[in-house]
Design a protein around this motif. Structure first.
Motif, PDB file in Angstrom:
ATOM      1  N   ALA A 102      68.629  22.450  35.118  1.00 56.34           N
ATOM      2  CA  ALA A 102      68.219  21.419  36.085  1.00 56.34           C
ATOM      3  C   ALA A 102      66.714  21.473  36.311  1.00 56.34           C
ATOM      4  CB  ALA A 102      68.966  21.598  37.406  1.00 56.34           C
ATOM      5  N   LEU A 103      66.177  22.657  36.501  1.00 58.00           N
ATOM      6  CA  LEU A 103      64.740  22.799  36.720  1.00 58.00           C
ATOM      7  C   LEU A 103      63.938  22.412  35.482  1.00 58.00           C
ATOM      8  CD1 LEU A 103      64.681  26.140  38.757  1.00 58.00           C
ATOM      9  CD2 LEU A 103      64.288  23.822  39.614  1.00 58.00           C
ATOM     10  N   SER A 104      64.428  22.758  34.302  1.00 59.51           N
ATOM     11  CA  SER A 104      63.711  22.430  33.071  1.00 59.51           C
ATOM     12  C   SER A 104      63.749  20.938  32.746  1.00 59.51           C
ATOM     13  CB  SER A 104      64.265  23.229  31.889  1.00 59.51           C
ATOM     14  OG  SER A 104      65.530  22.733  31.491  1.00 59.51           O
ATOM     15  N   CYS A 105      64.671  20.216  33.366  1.00 57.89           N
ATOM     16  CA  CYS A 105      64.775  18.773  33.137  1.00 57.89           C
ATOM     17  C   CYS A 105      64.115  17.959  34.244  1.00 57.89           C
ATOM     18  CB  CYS A 105      66.244  18.366  32.987  1.00 57.89           C
ATOM     19  SG  CYS A 105      66.965  18.946  31.452  1.00 57.89           S
ATOM     20  N   GLY A 106      63.386  18.624  35.127  1.00 57.56           N
ATOM     21  CA  GLY A 106      62.618  17.893  36.138  1.00 57.56           C
ATOM     22  C   GLY A 106      63.294  17.733  37.478  1.00 57.56           C
ATOM     23  N   PHE A 107      64.438  18.360  37.682  1.00 54.49           N
ATOM     24  CA  PHE A 107      65.112  18.271  38.981  1.00 54.49           C
ATOM     25  C   PHE A 107      64.714  19.475  39.827  1.00 54.49           C
ATOM     26  CE2 PHE A 107      67.955  15.781  36.269  1.00 54.49           C
ATOM     27  CZ  PHE A 107      68.107  14.650  37.032  1.00 54.49           C
ATOM     28  N   ASN A 108      64.197  19.229  41.010  1.00 54.83           N
ATOM     29  CA  ASN A 108      63.810  20.307  41.915  1.00 54.83           C
ATOM     30  C   ASN A 108      64.897  20.626  42.923  1.00 54.83           C
ATOM     31  OD1 ASN A 108      61.281  20.536  40.722  1.00 54.83           O
ATOM     32  ND2 ASN A 108      60.490  18.872  41.963  1.00 54.83           N
ATOM     33  N   ASP A 109      65.895  19.768  43.018  1.00 49.69           N
ATOM     34  CA  ASP A 109      66.972  19.922  43.988  1.00 49.69           C
ATOM     35  C   ASP A 109      68.295  20.012  43.223  1.00 49.69           C
ATOM     36  OD1 ASP A 109      68.840  19.733  46.008  1.00 49.69           O
ATOM     37  OD2 ASP A 109      68.008  17.914  46.894  1.00 49.69           O
TER      38      ASP A 109
ATOM     39  N   ARG B  29      55.424   1.824  26.645  1.00 45.13           N
ATOM     40  CA  ARG B  29      54.545   2.912  27.072  1.00 45.13           C
ATOM     41  C   ARG B  29      55.230   3.765  28.146  1.00 45.13           C
ATOM     42  NH1 ARG B  29      48.425   1.650  26.939  1.00 45.13           N
ATOM     43  NH2 ARG B  29      48.512   3.193  28.597  1.00 45.13           N
ATOM     44  N   VAL B  30      55.920   3.104  29.055  1.00 47.00           N
ATOM     45  CA  VAL B  30      56.626   3.831  30.118  1.00 47.00           C
ATOM     46  C   VAL B  30      57.772   4.654  29.519  1.00 47.00           C
ATOM     47  CG1 VAL B  30      58.029   3.589  32.212  1.00 47.00           C
ATOM     48  CG2 VAL B  30      55.973   2.209  31.920  1.00 47.00           C
ATOM     49  N   LEU B  31      58.518   4.072  28.597  1.00 44.68           N
ATOM     50  CA  LEU B  31      59.607   4.805  27.940  1.00 44.68           C
ATOM     51  C   LEU B  31      59.067   6.034  27.218  1.00 44.68           C
ATOM     52  CD1 LEU B  31      61.675   1.825  26.502  1.00 44.68           C
ATOM     53  CD2 LEU B  31      62.359   3.379  28.342  1.00 44.68           C
ATOM     54  N   SER B  32      57.942   5.882  26.568  1.00 42.69           N
ATOM     55  CA  SER B  32      57.317   7.003  25.870  1.00 42.69           C
ATOM     56  C   SER B  32      56.874   8.084  26.859  1.00 42.69           C
ATOM     57  CB  SER B  32      56.128   6.492  25.058  1.00 42.69           C
ATOM     58  OG  SER B  32      55.568   7.532  24.320  1.00 42.69           O
ATOM     59  N   LYS B  33      56.312   7.674  27.982  1.00 42.22           N
ATOM     60  CA  LYS B  33      55.890   8.616  29.032  1.00 42.22           C
ATOM     61  C   LYS B  33      57.097   9.390  29.549  1.00 42.22           C
ATOM     62  CE  LYS B  33      53.164   9.977  32.587  1.00 42.22           C
ATOM     63  NZ  LYS B  33      52.143  10.978  32.394  1.00 42.22           N
ATOM     64  N   ILE B  34      58.192   8.694  29.780  1.00 38.78           N
ATOM     65  CA  ILE B  34      59.412   9.346  30.263  1.00 38.78           C
ATOM     66  C   ILE B  34      59.920  10.328  29.212  1.00 38.78           C
ATOM     67  CG2 ILE B  34      61.846   8.958  30.814  1.00 38.78           C
ATOM     68  CD1 ILE B  34      60.931   6.386  32.277  1.00 38.78           C
ATOM     69  N   LYS B  35      59.952   9.919  27.975  1.00 35.77           N
ATOM     70  CA  LYS B  35      60.452  10.780  26.902  1.00 35.77           C
ATOM     71  C   LYS B  35      59.608  12.044  26.770  1.00 35.77           C
ATOM     72  CE  LYS B  35      61.676  10.710  22.014  1.00 35.77           C
ATOM     73  NZ  LYS B  35      61.702   9.919  20.787  1.00 35.77           N
ATOM     74  N   ASN B  36      58.299  11.922  26.912  1.00 32.12           N
ATOM     75  CA  ASN B  36      57.410  13.065  26.729  1.00 32.12           C
ATOM     76  C   ASN B  36      57.269  13.947  27.969  1.00 32.12           C
ATOM     77  OD1 ASN B  36      56.839  12.312  24.064  1.00 32.12           O
ATOM     78  ND2 ASN B  36      55.203  10.956  24.738  1.00 32.12           N
ATOM     79  N   ASP B  37      57.386  13.359  29.156  1.00 33.29           N
ATOM     80  CA  ASP B  37      57.098  14.098  30.389  1.00 33.29           C
ATOM     81  C   ASP B  37      58.266  14.155  31.368  1.00 33.29           C
ATOM     82  OD1 ASP B  37      54.543  14.417  29.393  1.00 33.29           O
ATOM     83  OD2 ASP B  37      53.704  12.741  30.517  1.00 33.29           O
ATOM     84  N   TYR B  38      59.494  13.961  30.904  1.00 35.96           N
ATOM     85  CA  TYR B  38      60.637  13.916  31.816  1.00 35.96           C
ATOM     86  C   TYR B  38      60.813  15.212  32.601  1.00 35.96           C
ATOM     87  CZ  TYR B  38      63.354  16.794  28.588  1.00 35.96           C
ATOM     88  OH  TYR B  38      63.801  17.819  27.812  1.00 35.96           O
ATOM     89  N   SER B  39      60.346  16.329  32.062  1.00 34.42           N
ATOM     90  CA  SER B  39      60.532  17.606  32.743  1.00 34.42           C
ATOM     91  C   SER B  39      59.520  17.813  33.874  1.00 34.42           C
ATOM     92  CB  SER B  39      60.434  18.758  31.749  1.00 34.42           C
ATOM     93  OG  SER B  39      59.150  18.782  31.155  1.00 34.42           O
ATOM     94  N   GLN B  40      58.510  16.962  33.944  1.00 30.99           N
ATOM     95  CA  GLN B  40      57.492  17.029  34.985  1.00 30.99           C
ATOM     96  C   GLN B  40      57.849  16.072  36.127  1.00 30.99           C
ATOM     97  OE1 GLN B  40      55.078  19.308  34.538  1.00 30.99           O
ATOM     98  NE2 GLN B  40      56.120  19.733  32.602  1.00 30.99           N
TER      99      GLN B  40
ATOM    100  N   ARG C 145      66.976  12.289  32.140  1.00 29.61           N
ATOM    101  CA  ARG C 145      67.024  13.706  32.507  1.00 29.61           C
ATOM    102  C   ARG C 145      68.449  14.254  32.441  1.00 29.61           C
ATOM    103  NH1 ARG C 145      62.899  13.586  37.727  1.00 29.61           N
ATOM    104  NH2 ARG C 145      60.998  13.990  36.523  1.00 29.61           N
ATOM    105  N   ILE C 146      69.410  13.481  32.916  1.00 28.22           N
ATOM    106  CA  ILE C 146      70.816  13.920  32.885  1.00 28.22           C
ATOM    107  C   ILE C 146      71.297  14.058  31.442  1.00 28.22           C
ATOM    108  CG2 ILE C 146      73.191  13.156  33.398  1.00 28.22           C
ATOM    109  CD1 ILE C 146      71.749  14.391  35.803  1.00 28.22           C
ATOM    110  N   GLU C 147      70.923  13.123  30.578  1.00 31.24           N
ATOM    111  CA  GLU C 147      71.310  13.216  29.162  1.00 31.24           C
ATOM    112  C   GLU C 147      70.703  14.453  28.512  1.00 31.24           C
ATOM    113  OE1 GLU C 147      73.547  11.423  27.448  1.00 31.24           O
ATOM    114  OE2 GLU C 147      73.979  10.391  29.328  1.00 31.24           O
ATOM    115  N   CYS C 148      69.442  14.742  28.813  1.00 31.69           N
ATOM    116  CA  CYS C 148      68.796  15.943  28.289  1.00 31.69           C
ATOM    117  C   CYS C 148      69.479  17.197  28.817  1.00 31.69           C
ATOM    118  CB  CYS C 148      67.313  15.948  28.639  1.00 31.69           C
ATOM    119  SG  CYS C 148      66.365  14.686  27.780  1.00 31.69           S
ATOM    120  N   ALA C 149      69.849  17.187  30.088  1.00 29.07           N
ATOM    121  CA  ALA C 149      70.546  18.325  30.683  1.00 29.07           C
ATOM    122  C   ALA C 149      71.915  18.520  30.029  1.00 29.07           C
ATOM    123  CB  ALA C 149      70.702  18.122  32.191  1.00 29.07           C
ATOM    124  N   ALA C 150      72.614  17.437  29.772  1.00 26.88           N
ATOM    125  CA  ALA C 150      73.930  17.534  29.123  1.00 26.88           C
ATOM    126  C   ALA C 150      73.794  18.144  27.738  1.00 26.88           C
ATOM    127  CB  ALA C 150      74.567  16.148  29.039  1.00 26.88           C
ATOM    128  N   GLU C 151      72.764  17.748  27.027  1.00 28.21           N
ATOM    129  CA  GLU C 151      72.537  18.316  25.692  1.00 28.21           C
ATOM    130  C   GLU C 151      72.223  19.805  25.783  1.00 28.21           C
ATOM    131  OE1 GLU C 151      69.257  17.668  22.305  1.00 28.21           O
ATOM    132  OE2 GLU C 151      70.433  15.902  22.836  1.00 28.21           O
TER     133      GLU C 151
END
Length: 159
Positions: free
Chosen positions: A87-94, A19-30, A68-74
């Motif tokens: 970076a912002l679209s993948c959930g990084f604010n800094d 469930r946590v993995l699914s949450k991360i996959k669906n909401d990683y940008s938040q 998030r880093i893997e998504c950003a690399a893609e």
């Protein structure tokens, strides 16, 4: 009887981790916190960290950053967005934190690739060429990086 109860506990733990993995996959940008992930799993945050690490080898936040880093690399490979936008679209604010994580992860991979790759030097009369041989199979795959993130946990019937 205790072993049977432990087996049921393992099944429950794996379901909650999934469930946590699914949450991360669906909401990683938040923005996601450990408390939110624990709430998703209906587990105590400390227990979630311990159980998640037993199953994945990473803490939930480490895994979230890795994903998030893997998504950003893609996105860097397949879009024309700027690094800041990605970076912002993948959930990084800094941005500096993103750069530190990205460089640490990707440089580590590059070191493994260079260590596991052998260069074959071919000298011609006109120029010298280098052919890379023995590169890891995972680096030669054309599939997306995100699809390779812990597939044995998320996609397989293990959980």
């Amino acid at each position: 009887r205790l072993a049977a109860a432990r087996g049921l506990g393992d099944v429950y733990k794996r379901q909650q981790i999934k469930r946590v993995l699914s949450k991360i996959k669906n909401d990683y940008s938040q923005p996601l916190t450990l408390s939110e992930l624990a709430e998703t799993a209906r587990l105590n945050p400390q227990y979630l960290c311990r159980a998640f690490r037993q199953v994945t080898g990473k803490t939930p936040i480490d895994y979230l950053n890795y994903y998030r880093i893997e998504c950003a690399a893609e996105k860097l490979c397949y879009t024309n967005l700027s690094v800041t936008e990605i970076a912002l679209s993948c959930g990084f604010n800094d941005l500096s934190y993103f750069n530190r994580l990205f460089n640490g992860t990707k440089m580590h991979r590059r070191a493994h690739l260079e260590r596991d790759t052998t260069a074959l030097k071919i000298e011609n009369a006109s120029r010298t060429q280098y052919l890379l041989i023995g590169s890891p199979k995972s680096e030669r795959k054309k599939s997306h990086a995100v699809d390779r993130i812990l597939p044995h946990i998320y996609n397989a019937n293990i959980l």
